[in-house]
Design a protein around this motif. Structure first.
Motif, short mmCIF file in Angstrom:
data_model
loop_
_atom_site.label_atom_id
_atom_site.label_comp_id
_atom_site.label_asym_id
_atom_site.label_seq_id
_atom_site.Cartn_x
_atom_site.Cartn_y
_atom_site.Cartn_z
N GLY A 181 5.65 7.29 -6.33
CA GLY A 181 6.44 7.82 -5.23
C GLY A 181 7.56 8.74 -5.62
N ASN A 233 1.19 11.52 -3.33
CA ASN A 233 1.85 10.22 -3.27
C ASN A 233 3.30 10.28 -3.73
N ILE A 273 6.68 10.52 -2.21
CA ILE A 273 7.12 10.26 -0.85
C ILE A 273 8.59 10.63 -0.68
N ARG A 330 5.25 1.66 -2.55
CA ARG A 330 5.58 3.04 -2.87
C ARG A 330 7.11 3.20 -2.93
N THR A 381 4.27 13.64 1.68
CA THR A 381 3.41 12.62 1.09
C THR A 381 2.48 13.19 0.02
N CYS A 413 -2.68 7.22 0.16
CA CYS A 413 -1.26 7.17 0.53
C CYS A 413 -1.13 6.37 1.83
#
Length: 458
Positions: free
Chosen positions: A118, A450, A452, A421, A447, A392
């Motif tokens: 993340g 992945n 975030i 995440r 996103t 995700c």
């Protein structure tokens, strides 16, 4: 008649009143100063643990002086309680008060309970290929004036660093490797800092190599070369490292120092260690970066150096992913980023112009009878290919509930977690210390891969 002393039992008795710090792999140095136990953690970090008891210190062992010679069960129980208390203090201090000796920044020790997917500063990044980026730490030992993430101890934007526990890093990598089929994978050590500073690096490389499978996948690393030496290269080769991507951006001593932002940067030492790598089992890839209108001449000198080195010591190492020999050069174009540094004289180029320059250089080498590939697509030359990416759990514009874990990498950022995440929560004006452990609502802004990113919502 004299009584024979059982030295074995005496030694066992004394051990009740000794805390041996040598048993902990992460503790790589120690010093007792007045009532403070100063610990070096994983070579590059330091933490101070207050000691409130009468102790002496010898050969990495804390000795509780008040209890030496005592044998009663109650005293032993008390000694064990004190040792547990010190260990708890050590753990708490490492979690809350670790300092990076390279950057002088606060460092968070990342262990189980904190997701590794993340964030771009630490953990694991899967971009939907067979290459998994391994980021065990942040923090750099040089201060490049063009650094895309404003790293080094001159940074104006980075306020915290992160270090990931090796066992945890390896176990989470294995999960991704298994998900991707565990064949023809590349574990690539890179990050917002100098990857070779990671400790224990040799064990990490060996563990990753065993997961990928010798002669089936590879482990590679990026480096500026400053931390490398002949012994480390030999040990890395024995651990199974396949390739080092060496960053060299100038041959001239003065300009190379300027481009590293480090007065004691020694380009001659970097060139010497590069040649040593070329003679080892590890593949050397030299990765110069072009800063248009700034290091144009030196960029070409680096290309010439690499080409001559390849002629002198031909590459024989085979990449098991594509069964090919990897190239000696991986030329790059300097781009500008939001939080990165900018070189005033540098001009902005697009990739068409950059590739045109490389094509001209290829023709120049060819006219001298030297076949050099300067445009090196990852799929063709390194075996990089599309592979099923981790799913995700979020979509852009989702509003999710997340738990605040720690302070962020830059001002205005906090780090939270949700659904295994890490969430980079930006534009946050709250004091992190007041919301650690609390639930917050976050609107997801990004996103991709992945990674975030979100913003706080009420």
């Amino acid at each position: 008649m004299s009584k024979k002393i059982n030295t074995k039992n005496k030694k066992q008795d004394d051990e009740f009143f000794v805390l041996n710090l040598n048993q902990f792999r992460m503790i790589t140095g120690y010093e007792l100063s007045n009532n403070d136990l100063i610990l070096e953690i994983n070579k590059n970090y330091e933490v101070i643990v207050p000691i409130e008891y009468n102790v002496s210190f010898k050969d990495g062992k804390l000795i509780f002086e008040d209890f030496i010679g005592e044998k009663s069960d109650s005293v032993r129980a008390l000694a064990n309680s004190l040792k547990s208390g010190i260990l708890n203090k050590m753990s708490q201090s490492i979690v809350e008060g670790l300092t990076n000796n390279v950057t002088n920044r606060r460092t968070y020790y990342i262990n189980e309970g904190i997701p590794l997917i993340g964030h771009t500063a630490f953990g694991l990044i899967d971009r939907g290929t067979n290459v998994i980026q391994i980021r065990g730490l942040s923090g750099c030992n040089i201060n490049c004036p063009f650094c895309s993430v404003d790293e080094g101890n001159h940074s104006k934007s980075r306020k915290n660093d992160y270090y990931v526990d090796m066992d945890y890093l390896v176990s989470e990598y294995k999960k991704i490797a298994d998900f991707k089929g565990n064949t023809k994978l590349e574990a690539h050590l890179d990050g917002q800092g100098e990857p070779s500073l990671y400790y224990p690096l040799l064990e990490l490389v060996q563990e990753l190599n065993e997961i990928n499978g010798p002669k089936k996948g590879i482990v590679s690393i990026q480096s500026n070369g400053v931390n490398l030496n002949e012994k480390l290269i030999d040990d890395l080769a024995d651990s199974g490292l396949h390739r080092i991507n060496m960053s060299i951006n100038a041959i001239d001593e003065k300009l190379s120092k300027g481009l590293s932002g480090k007065k004691d940067y020694d380009i001659n030492k970097i060139l010497e260690i590069s040649e040593y790598i070329k003679n080892s089992k590890i593949h050397l890839l030299i990765a110069p970066i072009l800063l248009p209108n700034y290091n144009d001449t030196e960029f070409k000198k680096v290309l010439d150096y690499a080409v001559n080195l390849q002629q002198k010591i031909p590459q024989n190492t085979i990449n098991p992913i594509n069964n090919k020999k990897n190239p000696i050069l991986g030329a790059q174009l300097c781009l500008t980023y939001q939080f990165g540094r900018k070189v005033p004289k540098m001009k902005t180029w697009d990739f068409n112009k950059f590739y045109g320059l490389l094509a001209n250089y290829e023709k120049e080498y060819s006219s001298n009878g030297i076949n050099v590939n300067l445009k090196v697509p990852l799929n063709e030359y390194f075996g990089s290919h599309v592979r099923t990416r981790l799913p995700c759990p979020f979509k852009v514009n989702d509003v999710i509930s997340a738990t605040v874990l720690m302070d962020g990498r830059v001002n205005g950022e906090i780090i939270a977690s949700s659904m295994d995440r890490i969430i980079q929560v930006i534009n946050c004006k709250l004091e992190t210390c007041k919301i650690i452990g609390k639930r917050i609502n976050v609107k997801v802004l990004r996103t991709k891969d992945n990674i975030i990113v979100g913003t706080l919502v009420k």
